[in-house]
Scaffold this active site. Structure first.
Site, PDB file in Angstrom:
ATOM      1  N   HIS A  32     140.599  41.520  97.970  1.00 54.63           N
ATOM      2  CA  HIS A  32     140.937  40.761  99.508  1.00 54.63           C
ATOM      3  C   HIS A  32     142.000  39.977  99.220  1.00 54.63           C
ATOM      4  O   HIS A  32     142.572  38.923  99.940  1.00 54.63           O
ATOM      5  CB  HIS A  32     139.606  40.025  99.396  1.00 54.63           C
ATOM      6  CG  HIS A  32     137.861  40.716 100.131  1.00 54.63           C
ATOM      7  ND1 HIS A  32     137.172  40.995  99.335  1.00 54.63           N
ATOM      8  CD2 HIS A  32     137.552  40.598 101.284  1.00 54.63           C
ATOM      9  CE1 HIS A  32     136.374  41.135  99.267  1.00 54.63           C
ATOM     10  NE2 HIS A  32     136.391  41.381 101.250  1.00 54.63           N
TER      11      HIS A  32
ATOM     12  N   GLU B 131     137.206  49.699 110.191  1.00 55.63           N
ATOM     13  CA  GLU B 131     138.113  49.449 111.429  1.00 55.63           C
ATOM     14  C   GLU B 131     139.316  50.863 111.400  1.00 55.63           C
ATOM     15  O   GLU B 131     139.927  50.540 112.593  1.00 55.63           O
ATOM     16  CB  GLU B 131     139.413  49.107 109.644  1.00 55.63           C
ATOM     17  CG  GLU B 131     138.760  47.997 109.656  1.00 55.63           C
ATOM     18  CD  GLU B 131     137.704  47.521 108.513  1.00 55.63           C
ATOM     19  OE1 GLU B 131     136.926  48.305 108.696  1.00 55.63           O
ATOM     20  OE2 GLU B 131     137.297  46.380 108.425  1.00 55.63           O
TER      21      GLU B 131
END
Length: 168
Positions: free
Chosen positions: A129, A60
């Site tokens: 998540h 990321e």
């Protein structure tokens, strides 16, 4: 007539913007062949090709940084991070580069970048998540956070973010 889903609304906003401006491209984990997180980018690879729909490695910080660099170079990237949790891996890029470059340069540089990510526990994907960090990001100067409540909002807010002239 079938109602439009969130994923279809997001896809339509991305597609329309990509059709209107060849500087716009999409990059992120699995956005190409797989169709992105929850299938939002399904079909965009076939429509726009590998130059404008780019799968990235699971890194990321790197691909958000690449998006910032592309934005500074005149492109208009849409960077997709699978979930808001993973955005923490790119926190330095988001907070200390994307959010601050306009101010640090006295308005000489803008970062026309949209970072799109899923947030919240709606899919019940466990502890890793399911965070909801949008409220935290909303308090960072230089960032704008959009959290649509309806399908129409999802399409309209993303389209507006992608077309926002103040991103320059």
């Amino acid at each position: 007539m079938t109602a439009m889903t969130y994923r279809e609304a997001m896809r339509e906003a991305i597609r329309t913007t990509m059709q209107a401006d060849e500087r716009v491209f999409l990059m992120g984990e699995d956005v190409g062949r797989y169709g992105g997180c929850f299938g939002v980018s399904l079909g965009l690879l076939e429509e726009f090709g590998r130059e404008r729909v780019r799968d990235t490695p699971l890194s990321e910080s790197v691909f958000v940084g690449a998006g910032i660099g592309a934005a500074l170079g005149g492109m208009r990237p849409i960077v997709e991070i699978m979930t808001v949790n993973f955005s923490l891996l790119a926190l330095d890029q988001i907070l200390n580069n994307a959010a601050t470059l306009r101010h640090m340069s006295g308005g000489q540089f803008g970062v026309p970048l949209v970072i799109r990510m899923t947030t919240g526990g709606g899919r019940q994907l466990a502890a890793q998540h399911s965070h909801s960090l949008e409220g935290w990001y909303a308090h960072i100067p230089g960032l704008r956070v959009v959290a649509p409540a309806t399908v129409a909002d999802a399409r309209g807010m993303l389209a507006t973010a992608l077309d926002d002239p103040t991103r320059y």
